[in-house]
Enzyme design. Structure first.
Site: not given
Lengths: 640, 277, 258
Positions: A286, A332
């Site tokens: 995660s 990201r």
């Protein structure tokens, strides 16, 4: 350009479009609903929630899954959470802010009206899921807990430990199960959709193959919903489940559905790097780990000492260095590319030098081991199970991996593809995330499409078909498609070559990852577009599928899926080639600033590219839907 | 490609024709969960009996006591007390027989439910594992319940024949408990049988006591940790208490003294009353 | 860091179909990295079988992250193999040693017929959920999520039980082939929550009775919990027993009040 790309966005101010649509759409009266049959393919968040809601409304529903149970769909693997503009923490969140963040996060390549609707219904999703018994994390006072996620400035993420996807999927699965139990939904399990059938320009149903018996047969309906997920497994190595594939969407594409923005793929920065060449699957850790972990690589590419023996001044905390304001929490796409640069420069760590360190030593010093353990124990344990290393002792090794695909079947505001009567929901469509998806937004979109959008937007299409019978399954369009499917599967068995489907998948994945992965350029893409067809030819002549077609045969299933990945792979490269800009998950090396930041080209590329099947996978036809921004103004994403 | 029979979809699985309404208890007993309730409750009855029985039996160690100037075995008086329960409200031995019926009923139900459950469980895995299982938690006690149960049942029958009916060959006199125990358990094979059977009973109780909390749904994090201890305690108590008697007999600690007066003579009551014990 | 295991021999159950006569087949794995997962070892074996023109071994698997519950496998007599709290897909070869013989069998229960080789049909689990493993909350019209505060311990307990992945290891490990842990985990998840109260006893009755149509009975061995990849406690089974007993009374009462 022959596809009709009318987005059907309703009139009115952005904030009123969805309520106006609901107020003015055509309805199907309750007595008539039972006359309509809807097929829903896929039982993930979008598919299960859509099928359950259609069942509740009174339609005849048939739900298809290629798993043994609807609960296995890959939505289950999402860890982090689900966003919603509830503003429970009172930190300034609103529908508008979630809308704005999503458009901006998507690098201005999504359709504004769809995104606004998504932000509006996000609040209903949380209400709905709590009513169904989803055990979201709570404060001691008994109210729902929120956390911030993926660098968002507000805490709007609801979560259920590290298993949010699982809990939401089980919620939707339970609603679907209730409808199955009551007889409102018919469930077909271990059945794979292998084709879409159109009659008179409308989608009339699907052709399926029973994985247990090999039986190929048709299913007719008034409307078909594809909720069949994304195509991240085109890269072979990804965080997707082993069976995730593009076949349903691709077969629809071959029958006339536009495929939009296939080059928009998301690479997740924190996955466990590959350990050897036989590895078949990558595991995600995660993103929340980046809240306390520091990412670094040794400055010296020839460093051989263990991580903890490398002195501070010989470490390069590259994210903190390049992006001082976001540091280790850079988005990201940005942090993925930074990791790639470090590894490409030879600074990678681990036995294969294919990762970067995510170090908790500093956090353990600052917060104490107990606090760090409390926050991340389940992830630390998972990491240790997989790698055999304890992150408390030695830093984690991470590397980016394919994770989610923003591209997918082109859909209008009603989630209808370019084939009338064929709808696409969840990751299978392209609609809401633009060129990059924000963390904790995938679950939101799947449930939004299934629970709160499709049940409204399918009605206008159906109301036009009132009193028209369900198409005949013996129509020649069906029988021809069935025969085609039978021949296709028999064909794989008959090739009698020497190499397994996995062999080809691995080779294909390597090409796509190398040339159409985190960094893309014209030379590489053109090379890929030459290599993929050649490999595909080899596949068609040298494939070996053992076993038979009349019983469970996973090799045969795989062969068909890989075949479709070949054609999709070409389209991904083609799409990446014509999009001469860098945006979100699509990074063209020719279009970057001197310090490696993406350069978007809003003048020429503020559009959706929807590809049309021409019959020749290397020559698809380009169609464009221009993106007009009424509310959000173009801006450069900067995280420095 | 060979075509096999079509598989249909699944639907309407929760729509069931309403069943015939049976009385609550029968309805519950018809299910496996209900049978486990019966196992637990009848097991509790049995446990209560076993503990009481043991406490009574341990009176054998008290030996003879003085009663109205005569020496008489305490345990014989206890035997008499059981026959005299609730006298004069009810005639002699009525209560004792009542208790016996409850016990016999409990044992029969316990066996019937166990049989039913075994059948269900055999059917639930018609093809066994073809390789060796490696059990992690299931212990010898939990997996041998049906065998220890059968051993205990056969033992009870023998035990009744031995000390209630006096028909296993030893010298036996109705109502003279101490004498009968000494006579029977002085035989080494019989003493060994008692020891083995009581160990089997202990093993049965070890799992049974732990298990009945689960079956009855008596579950509370506060006392969960004590359940294992309670089971060990109950089993150990019964084994030690009961085994001590044959051991003591063999060791000569329990040794009938014929100067002690029979309890019949004490009360002036005799065998002519024909009471069972 | 990583090293190589040698001479692993695999005894794997092969069976052509539900009615087929099964048998063990032995395969040698001369070399395998200890970084490989157990299923990757089977992938490699399958590649080799295809190379040898033999049919690949069929086994269920999907997410390989221990959450979808698709993988199964009885490994050396233990459901999901020797590592505690770990599904087969997360089991790695470093748990084994060179020269080991590893026996792999499918789950065995009458309710889980073998489809082929190591793959079984677990659909009775879906039937149990269809019977009542839900809270009736039709789409739309749900009240605000924060309307009912739920004490954190209650919510945590619901979550502990909701973690079940439906893999069937509990049934496979149970000496009686019982599905009590699966059923009670779902029941407990929903029955402890305030939202689940209206249907609490109806749910208990119908789920337990559907379970009993397919599975054996619980005799409190505790094997299920030890095999469970999510380590769900058998305390849930006690909750189920209580709620089922109450349901028999309460459901009657409310029915006769009609």
């Amino acid at each position: 350009m022959t596809l009709n790309l009318d987005s059907k966005v309703p009139e009115g101010p952005m904030a009123d479009k969805w309520s106006n649509y609901i107020a003015e759409q055509k309805l199907v009266n309750p007595a008539n609903k039972r006359k309509f049959k809807i097929i829903v393919v896929g039982t993930g968040l979008a598919g299960a929630s859509a099928a359950a809601t259609f069942g509740e409304l009174g339609y005849q529903v048939e739900s298809f899954t290629f798993h043994d149970s609807p609960r296995r769909a890959h939505s289950i693997a999402a860890q982090g959470g689900i966003n919603a503009a509830k503003n429970y923490p009172g930190d300034g969140d609103s529908v508008h802010r979630l809308f704005y963040d999503t458009v901006k996060g998507g690098d201005f390549r999504s359709r504004e009206a769809n995104v606004h609707r998504l932000a509006e219904v996000s609040v209903n999703i949380i209400d709905q899921m709590v009513a169904q018994g989803v055990p979201f994390a709570r404060e001691y006072g008994g109210l729902l807990d929120n956390r911030s996620f993926g660098g968002a400035q507000v805490s709007r993420t609801f979560y259920a430990r590290g298993q949010t996807g699982q809990q939401l999927l089980l919620g939707a699965y339970q609603q679907l199960s209730r409808q199955i139990g009551l007889g409102n939904v018919k469930l077909w399990n271990r059945i794979e959709m292998v084709d879409v059938v159109n009659i008179d320009g409308r989608c009339a149903g699907i052709v399926t193959r029973d994985l247990m018996t090999g039986e190929v047969r048709s299913h007719a309906a008034h409307a078909v919903v594809l909720a069949t997920g994304g195509y991240g497994n085109a890269f072979f190595l990804s965080t997707n489940a082993m069976a995730c594939n593009v076949t349903a969407a691709w077969r629809a594409h071959r029958r006339g559905a536009g495929f939009a923005n296939p080059s928009y793929t998301q690479i997740h920065p924190t996955c466990i790097p590959q350990a050897d060449e036989f590895q078949s699957k990558l595991t995600l850790m995660s993103e929340s780990l980046r809240n306390d972990g520091r990412i670094w690589v040794p400055k010296d590419p020839d460093e051989t000492r263990a991580a903890k023996d490398v002195p501070e001044d010989e470490r390069d905390y590259y994210l903190e260095r390049i992006y001082p304001s976001f540091g280790n929490l850079a988005p990201r796409d940005v942090s993925s590319r930074a990791a790639k640069r470090a590894v490409d420069a030879g600074q990678g760590v681990g036995p294969l030098k294919n990762g970067v360190y995510l170090d908790f030593a500093e956090a353990i010093n600052r917060l104490g081991l107990d606090t760090v353990w409390e926050r991340y124990s389940n992830l630390f344990e998972m990491y240790e199970r997989i790698t055999g290393e304890d992150p408390r002792e030695t830093p984690m090794r991470i590397y980016p991996a394919s994770h989610y695909t923003m591209g997918g079947l082109w859909v209008d505001y009603e989630l209808q593809t370019t084939i009338p009567g064929l709808f696409a929901a969840g990751e299978a469509n392209f609609s809401d995330h633009g060129a990059n998806r924000l963390g904790a937004s995938a679950l939101m979109q799947g449930l939004s499409d299934g629970y709160f959008v499709l049940p409204y937007t399918i009605a206008p299409y159906l109301s036009d078909l009132l009193n028209k019978p369900i198409p005949d399954e013996n129509h020649e369009a069906f029988t021809a498609a069935e025969q085609e499917a039978r021949d296709r599967y028999q064909g794989y068995l008959d090739i009698g070559g020497t190499k397994s489907p996995d062999h080809f998948h691995r080779e294909l994945g390597k090409i796509i990852w190398d040339y159409c992965g985190m960094g893309r350029n014209q030379v590489g893409l053109e090379k890929a577009l030459a290599e993929i067809p050649a490999l595909h030819e080899e596949f068609k002549t040298d494939l070996r599928v053992t076993g038979d077609g009349a019983s469970m045969n996973q090799t045969l299933e795989k062969a068909a899926r890989v075949d479709d990945f070949f054609e999709l792979g070409m389209l991904m490269c083609k799409d990446a080639l014509v999009r001469e800009e860098s945006c979100g998950g699509h990074f063209r090396e020719e279009y970057q600033t001197d310090d490696g930041e993406a350069v978007r080209n809003d003048d020429e590329f503020a559009h959706v590219t929807a590809w049309e099947w021409s019959g020749d996978p290397s020559n698809p036809i380009e169609n464009r839907e221009p993106l007009e921004y009424e509310v959000v103004k173009f801006a450069t994403r900067s995280y420095k | 490609m060979a075509q096999t029979l079509s598989r249909g979809p699944v639907t309407g699985t929760a729509v069931k024709a309403p069943g015939k309404k049976k009385p609550f208890v029968l309805d519950l007993y018809g299910t496996a969960v209900g049978k486990k309730y019966v196992m637990a409750i009848t097991g509790l009855v049995g446990l209560g009996f076993v503990i009481t029985h043991m406490i009574g039996n341990l009176k054998v160690f008290l030996g003879p006591i003085n009663e109205d100037g005569q020496r008489v075995y305490d345990i014989d008086i206890y035997g008499e007390f059981l026959r005299d329960l609730a006298v004069p409200l009810l005639p002699r031995t009525y209560v004792l027989w009542g208790l016996r019926f409850v016990l016999i009923g409990a044992v029969l139900l316990h066996i019937h439910a166990a049989y039913g459950l075994t059948q269900i469980n055999r059917k639930a895995r018609s093809v066994k594992y073809q390789s060796a299982r490696d059990y992690q938690i299931a212990n010898f006690a939990s997996r041998s319940m049906r065998y220890t149960g059968v051993i205990v049942l056969l033992f009870i029958i023998w035990h009744i024949a031995d000390l209630t009916w006096g028909s296993t060959g030893a010298d036996w006199s109705r109502g003279d408990v101490y004498f009968n125990i000494d006579q029977s358990l002085s035989r080494i094979p019989v003493a060994l049988l008692y020891i083995v059977a009581n160990i089997a009973l202990g093993i049965h109780l070890f799992h049974g006591v732990w298990s009945l909390f689960q079956s009855l749904g008596w579950n509370n994090p506060r006392f969960n940790a004590w359940r294992r201890n309670a089971a060990i305690g109950a089993a150990a108590l019964i084994v030690v208490g009961n085994v001590s008697i044959p051991v003591a007999t063999l060791a000569g600690i329990i040794e009938f003294d014929d100067t002690v007066v029979s309890v019949h003579d004490l009360h002036g009551s005799g065998e002519e009353e024909g009471a069972d014990e | 860091m990583s090293h190589t295991l040698t001479n692993i021999s695999l005894k794997i159950w092969r069976q052509d179909g539900p009615d087929g006569q099964g048998r063990f087949e032995t395969h040698q794995i001369p070399e395998i990295s200890d970084e490989a997962s157990f299923l990757e070892m089977l992938d490699i074996l399958n590649e080799r079988l295809i190379e040898e023109n033999k049919e690949a071994i069929v086994f269920d698997h999907d997410c390989r992250e221990g959450i979808c519950g698709t993988c199964s496998l009885m490994i050396d007599g233990q459901a999901h193999g020797p590592q505690k709290g770990t599904a087969t897909c997360q089991l790695h070869m470093r748990t084994f040693s060179s020269g080991d013989e590893i026996v792999i069998e499918p789950w065995r229960a009458t309710a889980f017929p073998i489809i082929k080789d190591l793959m079984v049909d677990r659909s009775p689990f879906d039937r149990i959920v269809e019977a009542g493993g839900f809270i009736t909350a039709p789409t739309g019209g749900a009240p605000d999520a924060n309307l009912i505060p739920i004490p954190k311990p209650v919510s945590d307990s619901a979550m502990d039980n909701a973690a079940c992945i439906g893999c069937g290891a509990c049934v496979a490990a149970c000496p009686n082939g019982a599905a009590s842990l699966f059923t009670s985990a779902k029941l407990t998840h929903l029955n402890v929550l305030p939202q689940g109260q209206s249907e609490r006893f109806k749910r208990a009755e119908s789920m337990v009775e559907t379970m009993e149509e397919y599975f054996g009975s619980c005799t409190n061995h505790g094997e299920c919990s030890s095999a469970c990849p999510k380590e769900i406690s058998i305390d849930a089974i006690a909750v189920m027993n209580t709620d089922y007993r109450k349901s028999k009374l309460k459901n009657r009462k409310s029915l006769s009040r009609k």
